[in-house]
Enzyme design. Structure first.
Site, PDB file in Angstrom:
ATOM      1  N   HIS A 617      11.864  71.839  49.148  1.00  0.00           N
ATOM      2  CA  HIS A 617      10.697  71.294  48.451  1.00  0.00           C
ATOM      3  C   HIS A 617      10.822  69.799  48.171  1.00  0.00           C
ATOM      4  CE1 HIS A 617      13.148  72.058  44.734  1.00  0.00           C
ATOM      5  NE2 HIS A 617      12.524  70.972  44.333  1.00  0.00           N
ATOM      6  N   ASP A 665      13.848  78.017  50.305  1.00  0.00           N
ATOM      7  CA  ASP A 665      13.882  76.634  49.812  1.00  0.00           C
ATOM      8  C   ASP A 665      15.233  75.996  50.143  1.00  0.00           C
ATOM      9  OD1 ASP A 665      13.157  74.305  48.593  1.00  0.00           O
ATOM     10  OD2 ASP A 665      13.367  75.050  46.541  1.00  0.00           O
ATOM     11  N   SER A 761      16.710  68.827  41.555  1.00  0.00           N
ATOM     12  CA  SER A 761      16.374  69.664  42.713  1.00  0.00           C
ATOM     13  C   SER A 761      17.250  69.331  43.912  1.00  0.00           C
ATOM     14  CB  SER A 761      14.905  69.467  43.096  1.00  0.00           C
ATOM     15  OG  SER A 761      14.063  69.970  42.101  1.00  0.00           O
TER      16      SER A 761
END
Length: 814
Positions: A617, A665, A761
């Site tokens: 992402h 992901d 992330s």
């Protein structure tokens, strides 16, 4: 170029003429001998003064005129040059139904081709010179006239518009296409789909027009644009390209016998992988590079045989590479193949496949299958090898749609097998292929099953309707694709005595001490039959993957389990502070900060000298997927104090990444420059877990990153933060979020206050293995509800489920 030559010819016709009369010169008279009294010298002086002034004025005027001509010439040259740069190219094709194909149309110098090209160009000229774009329209060129399996002629052409940016005009692709289609539409005299333009009956449904701005449709290198004809149906025609230096731009037009299709098979291609920015091989379902007819585009090297099938008897292959010294070449062949039937009747057991299997199947295809079981109590089960179908929503289907007994479904590609059951003895299936690109080949096994009892006796039914043996339930291994065999069940811990270990066999010989005194890991044998969960030594002895490979212990007699293992060991410098705090320099040597356009954006983990692992992402979107603005900062504790910085050369996002659910992901990043071995004290790779590794609930792990320290923070932390978290039981994770897949896991503390947040992330969830002290990359920071909220732990990508995918791109980790 035509416009430029026009202005130059105009300028060259401008000349200056000076007319002189014999015996007279402007401002001067011929001397005469006076008769009688001579004139006074004062009058002669006045005349000389008058001549000088008049002469200067004339010379100055001539100078200004010449200067104006030069300035005007330069201005026109500038305008001409600017307009030549501001050319817009549109490529298109349509089918003419009232003419039959002649072999002479394939010869560009033939009278037949020139006549047809002239007629089509007159039609296109008429359409656009009378349109709103008339002042920008430059010319049209017919590139090819080919045969067509539907009958008639297929005309390929391109159109040029000149529109300077300085004038603020924007040309619209949809508008240019609409003008042509409207002209055809208005010429229709009956209710068929054919319109007449200057005697050409054009099929409305065949009109395609795409913009390819700023670049000529065929700016090829000399000798790198060729025609190939598949005249014989049993021959394979080679298509080989190799070069040693310079720029390469090639176009290869493939034409087969009328009524047949073209299959292009690529055995090997060496390209500089860069997400199709500079290097690419593109296959078109046309003879011009029309964007909407792209069948497939290859942007990375491959040595696996792949093949593509056209929808007609023509195909275009373009190869682009700006640095041919990095290109070893392409080895491929093409052949003419017959069209396949679109449907058939099947029994109740066997295999079906997509059209032209094992080739990628072409767009817009349609297949029909019918199945009949011998008993009304039996239904049909479909086993897909790399595919899944789900009920169709309001959105379109990206990879084709299925109609099964009047119910609509969408298809999507997966990395595992799925089973779909139809509870009916008579099943009618129709597959409508994608209308855009070629798709991966499909192989489907089908068979009958008992509708009242989908799974046989002694087996467990997963939520996804697949069946696994009851003995494999609650064994810590995800046998069901949706983890349902490991959810809502009680795992029975072995009693800590010798007899129980002998009964459970390899279940307790997993490298983890279930008993406090370690009895479960003593006197257990690893010589078990080789399965997909074991590692095979060079001497054919098998060990469980959980602790037999890359664990620092030589389990195989030949040492093959430890060959090529280079992931990070524990060291004395890895000091940890519990509770979320600043980390010490060198504490997490695999931690990476990814900067986008100079600003910290995401995290990543070092897994080799030139590869990083992060979250998909982070790179979702056109700008973020381009590796050019990204840099990786390694060996860093404080932002701006990296020991090694490298541009990102390549970004590989998992092909099944779902931006809505964050499933799959995961992404790989390749560095432009490998970090040097001399920095191994500050930069070290973290170990990749064995495939299908079993994780233990409530095990302690660490999450690190430079993200926000609180949910309400506006910016990240300048110092690398570390926090100890616990692996949350998968059942609790599912009950909290509901949409947890087998490729996700939860970690945190249920009371909150320890979690990853925005900016973390892609960073690592690092777990230390008890058996040898090695650090394992168990998870990747993915998503969650808020940051550090009670009862909402962080959700991480489960790395152990992606080991084969990682090895596909980084085989050195094997």
């Amino acid at each position: 170029p035509c416009l430029q030559s026009y202005f130059q010819s105009c300028i060259s016709n401008i000349s200056i003429q000076v007319v002189s009369v014999p015996g007279k010169l402007p401002g001067r008279r011929l001397p005469r001998n006076p008769i009688g009294k001579a004139r006074a010298p004062k009058q002669s002086k006045k005349r000389a003064l008058f001549w000088n002034v008049q002469n200067k004025i004339i010379l100055f005027t001539v100078f200004l005129f010449i200067l104006a001509v030069i300035a005007w010439t330069l201005l026109w040259l500038y305008i001409s040059k600017t307009e030549s740069k501001d050319a817009f190219y549109f490529v298109g094709m349509f089918r003419i139904t009232n003419l039959e194909f002649l072999p002479e149309y394939q010869q560009k110098e033939s009278r037949e081709f020139l006549s047809m090209a002239r007629t089509v160009q007159q039609v296109v000229n008429l359409v656009y010179t009378t349109s709103a774009f008339s002042k920008f329209y430059k010319q049209s060129v017919v590139a090819d006239v080919s045969s067509n399996n539907k009958g008639g002629l297929l005309v390929h052409f391109w159109i040029v518009f000149v529109m300077p940016h300085a004038k603020g005009h924007i040309i619209c692709e949809e508008c240019v296409a609409a003008i042509l289609k409207d002209s055809i539409q208005t010429s229709i005299t009956n209710r068929t789909s054919v319109g007449s333009l200057q005697g050409l009956a054009v099929d409305m449904d065949s009109v395609v027009l795409n913009g390819d701005c700023w670049e000529s449709p065929f700016s090829t290198d000399k000798g790198c644009s060729q025609y190939f004809y598949a005249d014989h149906l049993t021959l394979r025609y080679p298509l080989e390209i190799s070069a040693t230096s310079g720029r390469l731009m090639c176009h290869f037009k493939l034409v087969a016998v009328v009524g047949y299709l073209i299959r292009l098979s690529i055995e090997s291609i060496q390209l500089e992988a860069d997400n199709c920015i500079t290097d690419s091989l593109t296959v078109y379902d046309a003879l011009l590079p029309i964007g909407s007819t792209i069948l497939y585009r290859i942007c990375e090297p491959t040595r696996t045989l792949i093949s593509f099938v056209s929808t007609n008897n023509i195909m275009l292959v373009t190869l682009k590479s700006p640095y041919v010294r990095k290109l070893s070449g392409i080895w491929a062949y093409f052949e003419a193949i017959p069209e396949q039937s679109k449907g058939h009747w099947s029994g109740f057991e066997g295999k079906i496949s997509s059209p032209y299997y094992p080739s990628y199947y072409p767009p817009k295809c349609k297949c029909t299958w019918k199945f009949q079981t011998p008993l009304s109590t039996l239904g049909i089960a479909l086993k897909f090898y790399n595919y899944s179908i789900t009920k169709k929503s309001m959105k379109g289907c990206e990879h084709g749609w299925w109609e099964i007994n009047e119910h609509m479904y969408c298809g999507s590609y997966m990395d595992h097998q799925t089973i779909f059951r139809v509870p009916s003895s008579l099943v009618h299936i129709q597959l409508q292929c994608s209308s855009r690109l070629s798709d991966k080949p499909l192989l489907v096994e089908y068979g009958s099953y008992n509708i009242s009892q989908p799974c046989p006796v002694g087996s467990f039914r997963c939520s996804s309707c697949s069946c696994v043996p009851q003995a494999q339930r609650c064994d810590g291994v995800n046998d069901c694709l949706d983890d349902s065999d490991e959810l809502f069940c009680v795992t029975t811990k072995p009693a800590c005595n010798t007899s129980s270990f002998r009964q459970l066999g390899p279940l307790v010989c997993d490298g983890f001490q279930d008993c406090e005194d370690g009895q479960d890991e003593q006197n257990c044998t690893w010589s078990i039959p080789c399965t997909n969960r074991t590692f095979k030594c060079g001497n054919d002895i098998c060990f469980r993957k959980q602790n037999a490979q890359c664990d620092g212990i030589v389990d195989c007699a030949d040492g093959s389990d430890e060959e090529g293992c280079s992931c990070s060991w524990t060291s004395s410098s890895l000091h940890r502070i519990i509770g979320g705090s600043d980390s010490q320099e060198g504490a997490w040597p695999w931690q990476v900060s990814l900067h986008f356009v100079g600003s910290a954006y995401c995290g990543a983990s070092v897994i080799s000298r030139e590869w990083l692992l992060s979250a998909a992402h982070c790179f979702h979107g056109n700008r973020l997927s381009d590796p050019t603005p990204w840099t990786a900062h390694l060996g860093m504790s404080v932002q701006g104090n990296a020991k090694f910085v490298s541009p990102v050369r390549r970004i590989v996002v998992h092909e099944y990444y779902n931006s809505q659910t964050f499933d799959y992901d995961i992404a790989l990043l390749q560095l432009s420059v490998a970090w040097p071995e001399t920095m191994k004290q500050l930069i070290q790779p973290i170990c990749i877990p064995p495939a299908g590794q079993k994780v233990h609930s409530w095990e302690k792990c660490w999450v690190t990153g430079w993200g926000r320290r609180h949910e309400t923070d506006n910016k990240g932390s300048p110092v690398l933060q570390q926090a100890e978290v616990e692996l949350i039981d998968q059942t609790v994770c599912v009950s909290t979020y509901g949409i947890i897949t087998s490729r996700m896991l939860c970690a945190g503390v249920m009371s909150g206050n320890r979690d990853a947040c925005k900016g973390d992330s892609g960073g690592p969830l690092s777990c230390r293995r008890k058996s040898d002290g090695k650090w394992i990359l168990t998870g990747i920071v993915s998503w969650g509800h808020g940051c550090g909220r009670p009862n909402f732990p962080g959700v991480y990508t489960r790395v152990s489920n992606f080991v084969p995918w990682i090895h596909k791109y980084v085989p050195s980790l094997l």
